[in-house]
Design an enzyme around this catalytic site. Structure first.
Site, mmCIF file in Angstrom:
data_model
loop_
_atom_site.group_PDB
_atom_site.id
_atom_site.type_symbol
_atom_site.label_atom_id
_atom_site.label_comp_id
_atom_site.label_asym_id
_atom_site.label_seq_id
_atom_site.Cartn_x
_atom_site.Cartn_y
_atom_site.Cartn_z
ATOM 1 N N ASP A 44 34.572 3.479 16.474
ATOM 2 C CA ASP A 44 34.882 4.869 16.151
ATOM 3 C C ASP A 44 33.659 5.480 15.488
ATOM 4 O O ASP A 44 32.700 4.769 15.173
ATOM 5 C CB ASP A 44 36.148 4.991 15.291
ATOM 6 C CG ASP A 44 36.021 4.367 13.909
ATOM 7 O OD1 ASP A 44 35.112 3.526 13.715
ATOM 8 O OD2 ASP A 44 36.826 4.702 13.020
ATOM 9 N N TYR A 68 30.760 7.145 13.057
ATOM 10 C CA TYR A 68 30.326 6.972 11.676
ATOM 11 C C TYR A 68 31.121 7.928 10.791
ATOM 12 O O TYR A 68 31.431 9.053 11.198
ATOM 13 C CB TYR A 68 28.831 7.285 11.536
ATOM 14 C CG TYR A 68 27.917 6.329 12.258
ATOM 15 C CD1 TYR A 68 27.927 4.963 11.978
ATOM 16 C CD2 TYR A 68 26.992 6.789 13.195
ATOM 17 C CE1 TYR A 68 27.060 4.083 12.620
ATOM 18 C CE2 TYR A 68 26.120 5.919 13.840
ATOM 19 C CZ TYR A 68 26.162 4.574 13.551
ATOM 20 O OH TYR A 68 25.298 3.718 14.186
ATOM 21 N N PHE A 119 27.035 4.835 17.945
ATOM 22 C CA PHE A 119 25.890 4.198 17.280
ATOM 23 C C PHE A 119 24.735 5.148 16.996
ATOM 24 O O PHE A 119 23.761 4.763 16.353
ATOM 25 C CB PHE A 119 25.377 2.989 18.083
ATOM 26 C CG PHE A 119 26.392 1.899 18.234
ATOM 27 C CD1 PHE A 119 26.791 1.148 17.143
ATOM 28 C CD2 PHE A 119 26.989 1.635 19.471
ATOM 29 C CE1 PHE A 119 27.753 0.156 17.272
ATOM 30 C CE2 PHE A 119 27.948 0.638 19.606
ATOM 31 C CZ PHE A 119 28.328 -0.111 18.506
ATOM 32 N N HIS A 178 30.148 -7.256 17.255
ATOM 33 C CA HIS A 178 29.737 -5.920 16.825
ATOM 34 C C HIS A 178 28.422 -6.025 16.064
ATOM 35 O O HIS A 178 28.195 -6.995 15.328
ATOM 36 C CB HIS A 178 30.829 -5.318 15.926
ATOM 37 C CG HIS A 178 30.665 -3.849 15.708
ATOM 38 N ND1 HIS A 178 29.822 -3.338 14.740
ATOM 39 C CD2 HIS A 178 31.234 -2.783 16.316
ATOM 40 C CE1 HIS A 178 29.884 -2.014 14.774
ATOM 41 N NE2 HIS A 178 30.725 -1.650 15.721
#
Length: 229
Positions: A64, A66, A77, A193
């Site tokens: 999801d 930031y 990202f 991740h």
């Protein structure tokens, strides 16, 4: 009515009228009115706006957005120029630095002074989160509100893509969508991740970027220049 502004509008025709999205929209209207939500409402669909369906080559799935001020702008990202590079992206840059062969024509990845990944999107990299909005300071706060239904549909449509795609799945939220990628013409690359909390579980050393380019080239598709300028 949502308007992406490219061929995603035709692909997603009718999706925004479905009951789940109607409920999601009501929730989002309330959230944006009463709380601080990221990204800004006009940036929610930037992953699709920046990478038209017909031009897609690689799909990177995140969790999801930031959740700190100024960071999220609709590409997983990625942060806008001028914003401190987040730890997850720093780890992605480290993996790129170690991934020989990720730059077409040779050369090594050089870490840029910013974290804006728009250059990737402009080359056909769909930078999609599983959930497209989040409350400030509260990771996963919009999980289970309906976004998963929408991004499942996006992945299903990408699975139908006429040319082979590379799907890069990092972390449990992204890997949960693996079952939707059923067409064997595509390549699936998986890893932990890139968050500092989970990289030790198998993120580093995956060589996702050079493997993606090797696959694209083997199918007669121009590779991605992963270098950020």
């Amino acid at each position: 009515m949502v308007n992406i502004g490219n061929d995603w509008d035709e692909k997603l025709a009718g999706e925004f009228d479905k009951p789940y999205y109607t409920e999601l929209r009501k929730f989002l209207v309330s959230e944006y009115k009463t709380k601080t939500i990221y990204p800004g409402m006009y940036d929610i669909f930037n992953a699709l706006k920046a990478a038209p369906y017909s031009e897609a080559k690689v799909v990177i799935l995140g969790q999801d957005p930031y959740h700190e001020p100024g960071e999220a702008h609709g590409l997983c990202f990625s942060v806008q120029k001028g914003i401190k590079i987040p730890p997850s992206l720093r780890n992605i840059y480290k993996e790129l630095t170690d991934d020989e062969g990720c730059i077409p024509g040779g050369g090594r990845f050089t870490v840029p002074d910013h974290g804006c990944l728009t250059e990737w999107a402009q080359q056909g990299v769909v930078l999609l989160n599983a959930v497209l909005t989040v409350r400030a300071h509260a990771a996963n706060s919009h999980k289970g509100k309906g976004w998963e239904n929408f991004t499942d549909r996006v992945v299903e449509l990408l699975n139908e893509h006429e040319t082979p795609l590379v799907f890069i799945l990092w972390g449990a939220n992204a890997r949960a969508k693996k079952a939707l990628i059923t067409n064997r013409r595509h390549l699936i690359l998986e890893g932990a991740h890139p968050s500092p909390l989970s990289t030790h579980n198998g993120f580093f050393g995956g060589r996702y970027f050079s493997k993606a380019n090797a696959f694209l080239e083997s199918n007669g598709i121009s590779p991605i220049d992963w270098q950020i300028h």
